[in-house]
Design a protein around this motif. Structure first.
Motif, PDB file in Angstrom:
ATOM      1  N   TYR A 260       3.449   2.036  -4.678  1.00 34.39           N
ATOM      2  CA  TYR A 260       3.749   0.596  -4.801  1.00 34.39           C
ATOM      3  C   TYR A 260       5.042   0.230  -4.066  1.00 34.39           C
ATOM      4  O   TYR A 260       5.912   1.075  -3.838  1.00 34.39           O
ATOM      5  CB  TYR A 260       3.895   0.209  -6.277  1.00 34.39           C
ATOM      6  CG  TYR A 260       2.709   0.577  -7.136  1.00 34.39           C
ATOM      7  CD1 TYR A 260       2.730   1.714  -7.940  1.00 34.39           C
ATOM      8  CD2 TYR A 260       1.556  -0.213  -7.141  1.00 34.39           C
ATOM      9  CE1 TYR A 260       1.644   2.064  -8.718  1.00 34.39           C
ATOM     10  CE2 TYR A 260       0.471   0.131  -7.924  1.00 34.39           C
ATOM     11  CZ  TYR A 260       0.523   1.272  -8.706  1.00 34.39           C
ATOM     12  OH  TYR A 260      -0.563   1.606  -9.478  1.00 34.39           O
ATOM     13  N   THR A 261       5.148  -1.073  -3.764  1.00 39.07           N
ATOM     14  CA  THR A 261       6.385  -1.565  -3.132  1.00 39.07           C
ATOM     15  C   THR A 261       7.288  -2.212  -4.173  1.00 39.07           C
ATOM     16  O   THR A 261       7.987  -3.190  -3.899  1.00 39.07           O
ATOM     17  CB  THR A 261       6.061  -2.556  -2.008  1.00 39.07           C
ATOM     18  OG1 THR A 261       5.275  -3.629  -2.546  1.00 39.07           O
ATOM     19  CG2 THR A 261       5.315  -1.882  -0.871  1.00 39.07           C
ATOM     20  N   TYR A 262       7.248  -1.684  -5.386  1.00 35.51           N
ATOM     21  CA  TYR A 262       8.093  -2.199  -6.460  1.00 35.51           C
ATOM     22  C   TYR A 262       9.085  -1.138  -6.881  1.00 35.51           C
ATOM     23  O   TYR A 262       8.952  -0.515  -7.939  1.00 35.51           O
ATOM     24  CB  TYR A 262       7.243  -2.652  -7.651  1.00 35.51           C
ATOM     25  CG  TYR A 262       6.378  -3.841  -7.365  1.00 35.51           C
ATOM     26  CD1 TYR A 262       4.990  -3.737  -7.379  1.00 35.51           C
ATOM     27  CD2 TYR A 262       6.951  -5.080  -7.069  1.00 35.51           C
ATOM     28  CE1 TYR A 262       4.202  -4.837  -7.111  1.00 35.51           C
ATOM     29  CE2 TYR A 262       6.156  -6.185  -6.802  1.00 35.51           C
ATOM     30  CZ  TYR A 262       4.787  -6.055  -6.819  1.00 35.51           C
ATOM     31  OH  TYR A 262       4.001  -7.147  -6.555  1.00 35.51           O
TER      32      TYR A 262
ATOM     33  N   GLU B  37      11.900  -4.759  -5.066  1.00 37.67           N
ATOM     34  CA  GLU B  37      10.811  -4.645  -4.085  1.00 37.67           C
ATOM     35  C   GLU B  37      11.266  -3.833  -2.871  1.00 37.67           C
ATOM     36  O   GLU B  37      11.113  -4.259  -1.721  1.00 37.67           O
ATOM     37  CB  GLU B  37      10.307  -6.030  -3.694  1.00 37.67           C
ATOM     38  CG  GLU B  37       9.590  -6.725  -4.856  1.00 37.67           C
ATOM     39  CD  GLU B  37       9.064  -8.113  -4.500  1.00 37.67           C
ATOM     40  OE1 GLU B  37       8.888  -8.401  -3.304  1.00 37.67           O
ATOM     41  OE2 GLU B  37       8.847  -8.892  -5.437  1.00 37.67           O
ATOM     42  N   VAL B  38      11.816  -2.672  -3.156  1.00 37.57           N
ATOM     43  CA  VAL B  38      12.258  -1.653  -2.186  1.00 37.57           C
ATOM     44  C   VAL B  38      13.521  -2.037  -1.426  1.00 37.57           C
ATOM     45  O   VAL B  38      14.464  -1.244  -1.350  1.00 37.57           O
ATOM     46  CB  VAL B  38      11.140  -1.307  -1.166  1.00 37.57           C
ATOM     47  CG1 VAL B  38      11.647  -0.298  -0.128  1.00 37.57           C
ATOM     48  CG2 VAL B  38       9.910  -0.753  -1.881  1.00 37.57           C
ATOM     49  N   SER B  39      13.562  -3.250  -0.853  1.00 33.78           N
ATOM     50  CA  SER B  39      14.652  -3.550   0.069  1.00 33.78           C
ATOM     51  C   SER B  39      15.214  -4.965  -0.051  1.00 33.78           C
ATOM     52  O   SER B  39      16.048  -5.362   0.772  1.00 33.78           O
ATOM     53  CB  SER B  39      14.171  -3.319   1.507  1.00 33.78           C
ATOM     54  OG  SER B  39      13.081  -4.176   1.791  1.00 33.78           O
TER      55      SER B  39
ATOM     56  N   SER C 243      15.400   1.415   0.962  1.00 33.07           N
ATOM     57  CA  SER C 243      14.284   1.786   1.820  1.00 33.07           C
ATOM     58  C   SER C 243      13.380   2.754   1.054  1.00 33.07           C
ATOM     59  O   SER C 243      13.721   3.215  -0.045  1.00 33.07           O
ATOM     60  CB  SER C 243      14.776   2.415   3.121  1.00 33.07           C
ATOM     61  OG  SER C 243      15.480   3.625   2.836  1.00 33.07           O
ATOM     62  N   LYS C 244      12.227   3.042   1.665  1.00 31.72           N
ATOM     63  CA  LYS C 244      11.303   3.970   1.033  1.00 31.72           C
ATOM     64  C   LYS C 244      10.516   4.709   2.108  1.00 31.72           C
ATOM     65  O   LYS C 244      10.130   4.116   3.118  1.00 31.72           O
ATOM     66  CB  LYS C 244      10.336   3.210   0.121  1.00 31.72           C
ATOM     67  CG  LYS C 244       9.457   4.099  -0.759  1.00 31.72           C
ATOM     68  CD  LYS C 244       8.424   3.291  -1.524  1.00 31.72           C
ATOM     69  CE  LYS C 244       7.211   2.983  -0.674  1.00 31.72           C
ATOM     70  NZ  LYS C 244       6.013   2.618  -1.472  1.00 31.72           N
ATOM     71  N   SER C 245      10.293   5.991   1.866  1.00 32.93           N
ATOM     72  CA  SER C 245       9.438   6.786   2.734  1.00 32.93           C
ATOM     73  C   SER C 245       8.620   7.725   1.857  1.00 32.93           C
ATOM     74  O   SER C 245       9.187   8.583   1.165  1.00 32.93           O
ATOM     75  CB  SER C 245      10.273   7.590   3.737  1.00 32.93           C
ATOM     76  OG  SER C 245       9.434   8.410   4.533  1.00 32.93           O
TER      77      SER C 245
ATOM     78  N   ALA D  76      12.425   6.937  -2.489  1.00 37.27           N
ATOM     79  CA  ALA D  76      13.149   5.713  -2.168  1.00 37.27           C
ATOM     80  C   ALA D  76      14.625   6.058  -2.019  1.00 37.27           C
ATOM     81  O   ALA D  76      15.096   7.075  -2.545  1.00 37.27           O
ATOM     82  CB  ALA D  76      12.959   4.684  -3.272  1.00 37.27           C
TER      83      ALA D  76
ATOM     84  N   SER E 196      10.711   2.183 -10.751  1.00 33.66           N
ATOM     85  CA  SER E 196       9.505   1.923  -9.980  1.00 33.66           C
ATOM     86  C   SER E 196       8.370   1.487 -10.886  1.00 33.66           C
ATOM     87  O   SER E 196       8.308   1.883 -12.056  1.00 33.66           O
ATOM     88  CB  SER E 196       9.084   3.187  -9.215  1.00 33.66           C
ATOM     89  OG  SER E 196       7.829   3.021  -8.574  1.00 33.66           O
TER      90      SER E 196
END
Lengths: 119, 110
Positions: free
Chosen positions: B32-34, B52-54, B67-69, B73, B92
């Motif tokens: 997820y992007t949370y 929301e990541v950034s 950021s996230k990869s 995160a 998250s």
């Protein structure tokens, strides 16, 4: 400015019910957003307990769901936490917060209240 | 045992940059992007720094970035200042488990 303040007893006996209230100012809890509780045991990380929407929709952490109830008192702009059958493992700083959508995003927090479980 | 793994400590000198990692799984951070980050000065209310990541809430300095990869995160604090010294927690969305947190990282500004 949205502000939250926790209140309740600082000491609860084992097997009894922990009851806390969060008073919200600067925003109506009847509006958008969920309202949630998070705790932090001594020396450990944060743990989400549960969150409630003004419609009555409630989400609880599965590990605590059998013992937790969250309720809203819209007339006083407050929401509450009841945690039943407590043990020493429930000793923690308890925070109330505004929840953006029950996905780990809390944009306003109270300062927290330490609750010890001990006889 | 927290759901998300963070290093217990991080440090940097004033003006430097420091990055704090937050490792989860393909069921939370990776899915997820949370992802959110919180700054916590002991005795005070935690503060949302990234969501929301950034994304930064209004009022958060742009020295803070996220950021996230994959399943990890990261929170980067650039141009470290003494007031950045605090505990930092990631969180998250985790599907049916809803929100999960990391164990926290104590950031020391040397």
């Amino acid at each position: 400015q949205v502000q939250l303040q926790e209140s309740g007893p600082g000491l609860v006996k084992p097997s009894e019910t922990l009851s806390l209230t969060c008073t919200v100012s600067g925003y109506s809890i009847s509006s958008t957003y969920y309202w949630g509780w998070i705790r932090q045991p001594p020396g450990k990380g944060l743990e989400w307990i549960g969150s409630m929407y003004q419609s009555g929709t409630t989400f609880y952490n599965p590990s605590l769901s059998s013992r937790v109830t969250i309720s809203l008192d819209t007339s006083n702009n407050q929401f509450s936490l009841n945690l039943r059958s407590v043990t020493a493992a429930d000793t923690a700083v308890y925070y109330c917060a505004r929840d953006r959508g029950v996905r780990g995003e809390f944009d306003y927090w109270g300062q927290g209240i330490l609750v010890a479980v001990s006889s | 045992q927290s759901a998300l793994t963070q290093p217990p400590s991080a440090s940097g000198s004033p003006g430097q940059s420091v990055t704090i990692s937050c490792t989860g799984t393909s069921s939370d951070v990776g899915a997820y992007t949370y992802v959110s980050w919180y700054q916590h000065h002991p005795g005070k209310a935690p503060k949302l720094m990234i969501y929301e990541v950034s994304k930064r809430p209004s009022g958060v300095p742009d020295r803070f970035s996220g950021s996230k990869s994959g399943n990890t995160a990261s929170l980067t604090v650039s141009g470290l200042q003494t007031e950045d010294e605090a505990d930092y927690y990631c969180a998250s969305f985790a599907g049916t488990k809803r929100g999960v947190f990391g164990g926290g990282t104590k950031l020391t500004v040397l």
